[in-house]
Design a protein around this motif. Sequence first.
Motif, short mmCIF file in Angstrom:
data_model
loop_
_atom_site.label_atom_id
_atom_site.label_comp_id
_atom_site.label_asym_id
_atom_site.label_seq_id
_atom_site.Cartn_x
_atom_site.Cartn_y
_atom_site.Cartn_z
N ARG A 2 -44.42 115.69 35.14
CA ARG A 2 -44.06 116.75 34.44
C ARG A 2 -42.58 116.13 34.33
NH1 ARG A 2 -47.20 120.40 34.75
NH2 ARG A 2 -45.47 121.76 35.29
N LEU A 3 -42.09 116.60 35.64
CA LEU A 3 -40.08 116.26 35.94
C LEU A 3 -40.04 114.72 35.34
CD1 LEU A 3 -39.51 118.96 37.78
CD2 LEU A 3 -38.65 119.35 35.77
N LEU A 4 -40.47 113.91 35.92
CA LEU A 4 -40.47 112.76 36.11
C LEU A 4 -40.13 112.31 33.99
CD1 LEU A 4 -41.41 111.73 39.08
CD2 LEU A 4 -39.40 112.59 38.78
N ALA A 5 -41.43 112.55 34.13
CA ALA A 5 -41.65 112.44 32.60
C ALA A 5 -40.56 112.63 31.50
CB ALA A 5 -43.06 112.45 32.17
N ALA A 6 -40.05 113.63 31.55
CA ALA A 6 -39.54 114.62 30.87
C ALA A 6 -38.05 114.23 31.29
CB ALA A 6 -38.88 115.46 31.13
N LEU A 7 -38.09 113.14 32.75
CA LEU A 7 -35.92 112.53 32.50
C LEU A 7 -36.59 111.40 31.79
CD1 LEU A 7 -33.35 112.72 33.91
CD2 LEU A 7 -35.17 111.88 36.27
N ASP A 8 -37.32 110.90 32.18
CA ASP A 8 -37.80 109.21 31.95
C ASP A 8 -37.31 109.71 30.38
OD1 ASP A 8 -38.33 108.33 34.21
OD2 ASP A 8 -40.71 107.97 34.35
N PRO A 16 -30.36 101.71 26.65
CA PRO A 16 -31.93 100.42 26.89
C PRO A 16 -32.28 100.44 28.01
CG PRO A 16 -28.98 99.46 26.57
CD PRO A 16 -29.66 101.16 26.60
N PRO A 17 -33.33 99.66 27.93
CA PRO A 17 -33.86 99.86 29.37
C PRO A 17 -33.11 99.15 30.75
CG PRO A 17 -35.65 99.20 27.50
CD PRO A 17 -34.27 99.16 27.00
N GLU A 18 -32.13 98.25 30.16
CA GLU A 18 -30.99 96.93 31.14
C GLU A 18 -30.90 98.33 32.15
OE1 GLU A 18 -29.81 96.21 27.04
OE2 GLU A 18 -31.69 96.23 28.33
N SER A 19 -30.18 98.89 31.04
CA SER A 19 -29.17 100.10 31.84
C SER A 19 -30.24 101.57 31.89
CB SER A 19 -28.29 100.69 30.41
OG SER A 19 -27.19 99.53 30.13
N ASN A 20 -31.18 101.17 32.23
CA ASN A 20 -31.80 102.56 33.05
C ASN A 20 -31.99 102.49 35.13
OD1 ASN A 20 -31.99 104.95 31.69
ND2 ASN A 20 -33.56 103.67 29.81
N HIS A 21 -31.91 102.54 35.94
CA HIS A 21 -32.61 102.33 37.27
C HIS A 21 -33.41 103.64 37.36
CE1 HIS A 21 -29.74 99.43 36.36
NE2 HIS A 21 -28.04 100.47 35.76
N ILE A 22 -34.27 103.63 36.92
CA ILE A 22 -35.21 104.70 36.98
C ILE A 22 -36.50 103.40 38.35
CG2 ILE A 22 -37.35 105.73 36.12
CD1 ILE A 22 -36.35 105.82 34.17
N LEU A 23 -36.11 105.40 39.81
CA LEU A 23 -37.26 104.48 40.55
C LEU A 23 -38.88 105.46 40.19
CD1 LEU A 23 -35.04 106.07 43.32
CD2 LEU A 23 -35.12 103.39 42.93
N ASP A 24 -39.87 104.67 40.20
CA ASP A 24 -41.01 104.81 39.90
C ASP A 24 -41.37 106.05 40.81
OD1 ASP A 24 -42.26 102.80 42.18
OD2 ASP A 24 -42.59 101.90 40.03
N VAL A 25 -42.74 106.71 40.65
CA VAL A 25 -43.41 106.87 41.61
C VAL A 25 -43.93 106.69 42.86
CG1 VAL A 25 -45.34 108.46 41.82
CG2 VAL A 25 -44.37 108.62 39.82
N LYS A 61 -31.20 110.34 43.43
CA LYS A 61 -31.77 109.49 42.47
C LYS A 61 -32.20 110.81 41.38
CE LYS A 61 -32.55 105.64 41.56
NZ LYS A 61 -31.68 104.37 40.78
N ARG A 62 -32.76 110.07 40.78
CA ARG A 62 -34.06 110.86 39.96
C ARG A 62 -32.52 112.54 39.43
NH1 ARG A 62 -36.90 108.59 36.67
NH2 ARG A 62 -38.85 109.35 37.70
N MET A 63 -31.93 112.77 39.49
CA MET A 63 -31.85 114.59 39.20
C MET A 63 -31.79 114.72 38.13
SD MET A 63 -29.64 116.29 41.61
CE MET A 63 -28.65 117.18 41.17
N TYR A 64 -32.74 116.38 38.25
CA TYR A 64 -33.41 116.88 36.53
C TYR A 64 -33.42 117.92 36.66
CZ TYR A 64 -35.69 117.05 32.13
OH TYR A 64 -35.49 117.59 30.90
N VAL A 65 -33.19 118.90 36.12
CA VAL A 65 -33.29 120.08 35.06
C VAL A 65 -34.10 120.48 34.39
CG1 VAL A 65 -32.62 122.67 35.82
CG2 VAL A 65 -32.15 121.17 37.21
#
Length: 148
Positions: A2-8, A16-25, A61-65
Amino acid sequence: MRLLAALDAYLESLYPPESNHILDVDTLCAPNIRFFVARRRGEAVGCGALRIDAAGYGEVKRMYVHPEARGRKLGRAILMRIEGQASREGLKWMRLETGIHQAEALALYRRAGYAERGPFGEYASDPLSHFMGKRIDPRSKPLKSKGR
């Protein structure tokens, strides 16, 4: 998850997509990743990851609160945990990329001693990104967080 989905969703609303550097699960499960979750009363309220680069540095990576858990210094506690793990892994440098529209994240990193730097690794220069770095002492013991 849920946290990763909210962060995404949050990041996709800002950049835009090209500026998001998201590590997948799947990538978060790789041997060079250390993933941390902050919980309050058993519920996941924050997360962050350390990516250990083959070049010998750590990347935040993937910092979110979760918004309802903000204001309790959880971001600082997660960042301290990531840096502590990096120190135990013998890393001397931490690096990160974050977006220009994330003022709270930028303030957190600056307060923690991160300074502006150029792109690193596979990142290209991007007007929507801030690249930051910090030297850490792999011999030092990290401060313990009092987060609950």
